[in-house]
Write a protein that holds these residues in place. Sequence first.
Motif, PDB file in Angstrom:
ATOM      1  N   ASP A  56      41.260   8.118  87.118  1.00 34.65           N
ATOM      2  CA  ASP A  56      41.481   7.889  88.597  1.00 34.65           C
ATOM      3  C   ASP A  56      41.359   9.441  89.185  1.00 34.65           C
ATOM      4  O   ASP A  56      41.458   9.471  90.538  1.00 34.65           O
ATOM      5  CB  ASP A  56      43.261   7.620  88.622  1.00 34.65           C
ATOM      6  CG  ASP A  56      43.266   6.312  88.210  1.00 34.65           C
ATOM      7  OD1 ASP A  56      42.408   5.416  88.033  1.00 34.65           O
ATOM      8  OD2 ASP A  56      44.627   6.174  87.801  1.00 34.65           O
ATOM      9  N   SER A  57      40.618  10.448  88.761  1.00 33.28           N
ATOM     10  CA  SER A  57      40.452  11.465  89.085  1.00 33.28           C
ATOM     11  C   SER A  57      41.563  12.240  89.869  1.00 33.28           C
ATOM     12  O   SER A  57      41.574  12.741  90.815  1.00 33.28           O
ATOM     13  CB  SER A  57      39.247  11.470  90.284  1.00 33.28           C
ATOM     14  OG  SER A  57      37.886  11.173  89.811  1.00 33.28           O
ATOM     15  N   VAL A 449      40.722  26.142  91.208  1.00 33.12           N
ATOM     16  CA  VAL A 449      41.131  25.043  90.212  1.00 33.12           C
ATOM     17  C   VAL A 449      41.080  23.560  90.745  1.00 33.12           C
ATOM     18  O   VAL A 449      40.403  22.849  90.111  1.00 33.12           O
ATOM     19  CB  VAL A 449      42.175  25.425  89.385  1.00 33.12           C
ATOM     20  CG1 VAL A 449      42.445  24.490  88.195  1.00 33.12           C
ATOM     21  CG2 VAL A 449      41.834  26.949  88.747  1.00 33.12           C
ATOM     22  N   PHE A 450      42.072  23.228  91.482  1.00 40.21           N
ATOM     23  CA  PHE A 450      42.628  21.958  91.808  1.00 40.21           C
ATOM     24  C   PHE A 450      41.671  21.242  92.669  1.00 40.21           C
ATOM     25  O   PHE A 450      41.509  20.059  92.496  1.00 40.21           O
ATOM     26  CB  PHE A 450      44.020  21.833  92.031  1.00 40.21           C
ATOM     27  CG  PHE A 450      45.090  22.418  91.059  1.00 40.21           C
ATOM     28  CD1 PHE A 450      44.898  21.793  89.765  1.00 40.21           C
ATOM     29  CD2 PHE A 450      45.770  23.864  91.290  1.00 40.21           C
ATOM     30  CE1 PHE A 450      45.872  22.579  88.802  1.00 40.21           C
ATOM     31  CE2 PHE A 450      46.359  24.215  90.207  1.00 40.21           C
ATOM     32  CZ  PHE A 450      46.633  23.673  89.132  1.00 40.21           C
ATOM     33  N   LYS A 451      41.082  21.920  93.692  1.00 39.16           N
ATOM     34  CA  LYS A 451      40.263  20.997  94.597  1.00 39.16           C
ATOM     35  C   LYS A 451      38.879  20.930  94.190  1.00 39.16           C
ATOM     36  O   LYS A 451      38.388  19.863  93.975  1.00 39.16           O
ATOM     37  CB  LYS A 451      39.940  22.137  95.863  1.00 39.16           C
ATOM     38  CG  LYS A 451      41.700  21.745  96.732  1.00 39.16           C
ATOM     39  CD  LYS A 451      41.124  22.444  98.262  1.00 39.16           C
ATOM     40  CE  LYS A 451      42.020  22.314  99.114  1.00 39.16           C
ATOM     41  NZ  LYS A 451      42.248  23.074 100.399  1.00 39.16           N
ATOM     42  N   PRO A 452      38.124  21.948  93.410  1.00 39.71           N
ATOM     43  CA  PRO A 452      36.731  21.527  93.021  1.00 39.71           C
ATOM     44  C   PRO A 452      36.527  20.565  92.050  1.00 39.71           C
ATOM     45  O   PRO A 452      35.337  19.937  91.845  1.00 39.71           O
ATOM     46  CB  PRO A 452      36.227  23.176  92.588  1.00 39.71           C
ATOM     47  CG  PRO A 452      37.362  23.930  93.039  1.00 39.71           C
ATOM     48  CD  PRO A 452      38.598  23.231  93.223  1.00 39.71           C
ATOM     49  N   PHE A 453      37.746  20.562  91.111  1.00 38.08           N
ATOM     50  CA  PHE A 453      37.341  19.593  89.927  1.00 38.08           C
ATOM     51  C   PHE A 453      37.728  18.207  89.992  1.00 38.08           C
ATOM     52  O   PHE A 453      38.872  18.188  90.611  1.00 38.08           O
ATOM     53  CB  PHE A 453      37.887  20.592  88.710  1.00 38.08           C
ATOM     54  CG  PHE A 453      37.138  21.698  88.404  1.00 38.08           C
ATOM     55  CD1 PHE A 453      35.921  21.765  87.909  1.00 38.08           C
ATOM     56  CD2 PHE A 453      37.471  22.776  88.756  1.00 38.08           C
ATOM     57  CE1 PHE A 453      35.112  22.916  87.775  1.00 38.08           C
ATOM     58  CE2 PHE A 453      36.781  23.986  88.677  1.00 38.08           C
ATOM     59  CZ  PHE A 453      35.691  24.082  88.199  1.00 38.08           C
ATOM     60  N   ASP A 454      37.038  17.197  89.350  1.00 39.84           N
ATOM     61  CA  ASP A 454      37.668  15.922  89.560  1.00 39.84           C
ATOM     62  C   ASP A 454      38.769  15.636  88.806  1.00 39.84           C
ATOM     63  O   ASP A 454      39.817  14.931  89.450  1.00 39.84           O
ATOM     64  CB  ASP A 454      36.508  15.187  89.022  1.00 39.84           C
ATOM     65  CG  ASP A 454      35.160  14.961  89.582  1.00 39.84           C
ATOM     66  OD1 ASP A 454      35.217  15.173  90.856  1.00 39.84           O
ATOM     67  OD2 ASP A 454      34.202  14.953  89.041  1.00 39.84           O
ATOM     68  N   PHE A 481      50.542  19.942  97.473  1.00 38.58           N
ATOM     69  CA  PHE A 481      48.940  19.792  97.274  1.00 38.58           C
ATOM     70  C   PHE A 481      48.773  18.254  97.593  1.00 38.58           C
ATOM     71  O   PHE A 481      49.570  17.513  97.203  1.00 38.58           O
ATOM     72  CB  PHE A 481      48.436  19.991  95.762  1.00 38.58           C
ATOM     73  CG  PHE A 481      46.991  19.873  95.726  1.00 38.58           C
ATOM     74  CD1 PHE A 481      46.083  20.861  96.303  1.00 38.58           C
ATOM     75  CD2 PHE A 481      46.432  18.743  94.895  1.00 38.58           C
ATOM     76  CE1 PHE A 481      44.722  20.665  96.082  1.00 38.58           C
ATOM     77  CE2 PHE A 481      45.018  18.692  94.678  1.00 38.58           C
ATOM     78  CZ  PHE A 481      44.453  19.405  95.409  1.00 38.58           C
ATOM     79  N   SER A 482      47.745  18.185  98.764  1.00 35.28           N
ATOM     80  CA  SER A 482      47.353  16.806  98.951  1.00 35.28           C
ATOM     81  C   SER A 482      45.880  16.398  98.617  1.00 35.28           C
ATOM     82  O   SER A 482      45.595  15.358  99.180  1.00 35.28           O
ATOM     83  CB  SER A 482      47.775  16.622 100.492  1.00 35.28           C
ATOM     84  OG  SER A 482      47.144  17.513 101.293  1.00 35.28           O
ATOM     85  N   GLY A 483      45.174  17.388  97.965  1.00 32.84           N
ATOM     86  CA  GLY A 483      44.030  17.141  97.723  1.00 32.84           C
ATOM     87  C   GLY A 483      43.409  16.049  97.031  1.00 32.84           C
ATOM     88  O   GLY A 483      42.627  15.316  96.994  1.00 32.84           O
ATOM     89  N   LYS A 484      44.434  15.498  96.007  1.00 35.69           N
ATOM     90  CA  LYS A 484      44.164  14.486  95.216  1.00 35.69           C
ATOM     91  C   LYS A 484      45.615  14.247  94.622  1.00 35.69           C
ATOM     92  O   LYS A 484      46.752  15.016  94.719  1.00 35.69           O
ATOM     93  CB  LYS A 484      43.188  14.779  94.005  1.00 35.69           C
ATOM     94  CG  LYS A 484      43.351  15.953  93.322  1.00 35.69           C
ATOM     95  CD  LYS A 484      42.127  16.041  92.019  1.00 35.69           C
ATOM     96  CE  LYS A 484      40.852  16.152  92.666  1.00 35.69           C
ATOM     97  NZ  LYS A 484      40.508  17.497  92.841  1.00 35.69           N
ATOM     98  N   GLU A 485      45.778  12.717  93.771  1.00 41.13           N
ATOM     99  CA  GLU A 485      47.214  12.582  93.182  1.00 41.13           C
ATOM    100  C   GLU A 485      47.402  13.525  92.223  1.00 41.13           C
ATOM    101  O   GLU A 485      46.776  14.023  91.325  1.00 41.13           O
ATOM    102  CB  GLU A 485      47.077  11.175  92.689  1.00 41.13           C
ATOM    103  CG  GLU A 485      48.206  10.594  92.244  1.00 41.13           C
ATOM    104  CD  GLU A 485      48.339   9.249  91.753  1.00 41.13           C
ATOM    105  OE1 GLU A 485      49.327   8.384  91.275  1.00 41.13           O
ATOM    106  OE2 GLU A 485      47.210   8.888  91.547  1.00 41.13           O
TER     107      GLU A 485
END
Length: 706
Positions: A56-57, A449-454, A481-485
């Motif tokens: 789920d990235s 770290v947390f934004k660039p990587f899947d 953080f809201s960039g991904k779950e």
Amino acid sequence: MQYDDGCEEREYHSLNADTIAGYLEETGSFASFFDHYEERPSQLDLVRAITHCFNDSAIGVFEAGTGVGKSLAYLLPAFEWALANKVRVVVSTGTINLQHQLIDKDVPDALKILGEKPDMPQALLIKGRQNYLCLRRLMQTVQEPDLFTQEAEELAAIQKWAQTTDEGTRSALPFMPAPGLWVKICSESDNCLGQRCPFYTSCFVMKLRKKAEKAAILIVNHHLLFADLASRQDGAGYAATAVLPPFHAIIFDEAHTIEEAASSFFSHTFSRYELNRSITTLSRVKKGKNVGCLEKITAVSTKAELMPVIANALTKTQAAYAALEAQALNFCGSVSSLSFTQVPAAKTAALLALCKDFAGELNKLNNALAVLITNAEPNDDPRYEDAVREGGIALSRLQDIAETLEHFFQWTQQPDYVFWIEKMQSPGGEVPRFNQTPIDLADKLRHAVFKPFDTVIALSATLKIGNSFSFWMGRTGLLSFSGKEVRTGTFDSPFHYEKNVLLNIPTDAPAPDDEQFQAFVNTAVARLIEITGGKTLVLFTSYESLKQTCAFARSELPDMEILQQGEDDRSRLLHTFKEHIDSILFATTSFWAGIDVPGEALTHVILVKLPFAVPSAPLFRARADAIERKGGSSFMQLSVPEAVVQFRQGFGRLMRSQTDRGIVTLLDKRALIKQYGRIFIDSIPKTKQCFASLQEIVYNIESFLY
């Protein structure tokens, strides 16, 4: 196997979480390696959670207790993900020990579990570049005139070893070379000729890079990973090779230490070592001969008339720095470190005045050097080409120091950083280091770290305070953080703490700030290690307290083997402690975490005090002040959470295998009488407990053990 190095969005092939977890079930392939195999439900749940994060990235923040088997729980999904999607995964650890455990034991186990598959991914251990021998620099040093006898002997041994070693790492040497010698012959990124090097085809670093390009799993430590990420942030980008080849996912093992590791790569520092390294490259005398590169550069420069100016500038730069060092030591006074905000303004102004004197002399040197080197014409003569290149490297390093100094002059305009001086011990006495460190790394970690990587997985046995991940997530930028779950989970240890561990806290102990506390510690530690017959790790928060207690214990128990941190190399101390079953080890901060002593050799862990940070430490003080300015409580939001993590690490030294059994004794009764004390007790597994007088504890230990 070819890996997709592009970082644009792509469609991934999902994995079956139950299939991967099945490898570790009682009917799975791993069970076939053992006569008696017992599956661990928490390990299976962790495998599924990590696999779903890949699919789920997502970001996974998972606390896995000791004995869960987290290494295999992340290696199996990582290998399968790399195989299915032709992407690279980085596994980053906090300690070298874990790196070696992964590559020597856990990776081979994972590959055996997965079985023979076409195009099976490879795993590779990568260390920092300075760990590898540079063959060109080795030959240059061998040819250096008038080497000292010991240096020449070690160099001859290294030269012989270099002809047979496969990896060329310092740790693979059969002896530990002198640090000063290794600095001369190790690989350096800014001193690499690349394809122009005559040793390019046999270069250990270049061979490693080629292997890394073919490997699916790169095993690194946090410091190396953040060196790579800092390079990518500085312009290398995420689709190209920086320190490491490009990758799509990160697994942080020992994730509780990533903030500390990241801090060093987002900081600017300098000391006499950085300055002297460059100056001795330019000009140094050895046994009456000048072996620096300046003379050769001058010989081929059309601006040779600048040589007297440079020689004068070198002398004045060193003198200015000596004056600055003296002022910096005076700035710190009797404490080990201080920031600009912790002293009267006049004291900071006096230090900065000498900083400006040093910067002025350094800039004169740099300007003259730049003209001399720019106008050098070596005419394809290797001797002069090497000298010009070495001079350019030294100049670049001196310019970095000058740039950091500029930051210091503007410190009042940089409220997000703490500017501070620390005293380091050297053979010649105390040496100051100048530091500029970010106060809050949350935003930097989000962007690096947390934004660039899947997918990013963070694992540790100590990420929670009580039942909450909020402290660690807040420090690392994940709380909002809201960039991904972002998913969290707790996977409990399968070890039987309630049956096999006794936790003691003496109720008759004086408070740690009582002048009688040290005397109580001396007596208590001696009695406790006597009743267990040694087999004890005693962890202190103060080296001075450690020395006093160790001396007392040795006088009271002359027949016991008592080891003291600082009296021998760390690895040798640990080896002796493990091998000599009845020995006792007295240690401080670095031994609270990252050491693994399973079995009878460690039966008792004594924690002298709750491990609160020194409140005056500059970085801690700056972070505490930032919390107070926002209306928060620095004690409850910083002091207590940091201490709880360290306390849990110290507690965790005891149980390292399913069969371990033993005692943890905390001599600090604040855990019982202070309101915050319950947070410490609630943050460790449930155990047998004895909160009573020291005498009753001694009786209880005897009953528990014998």
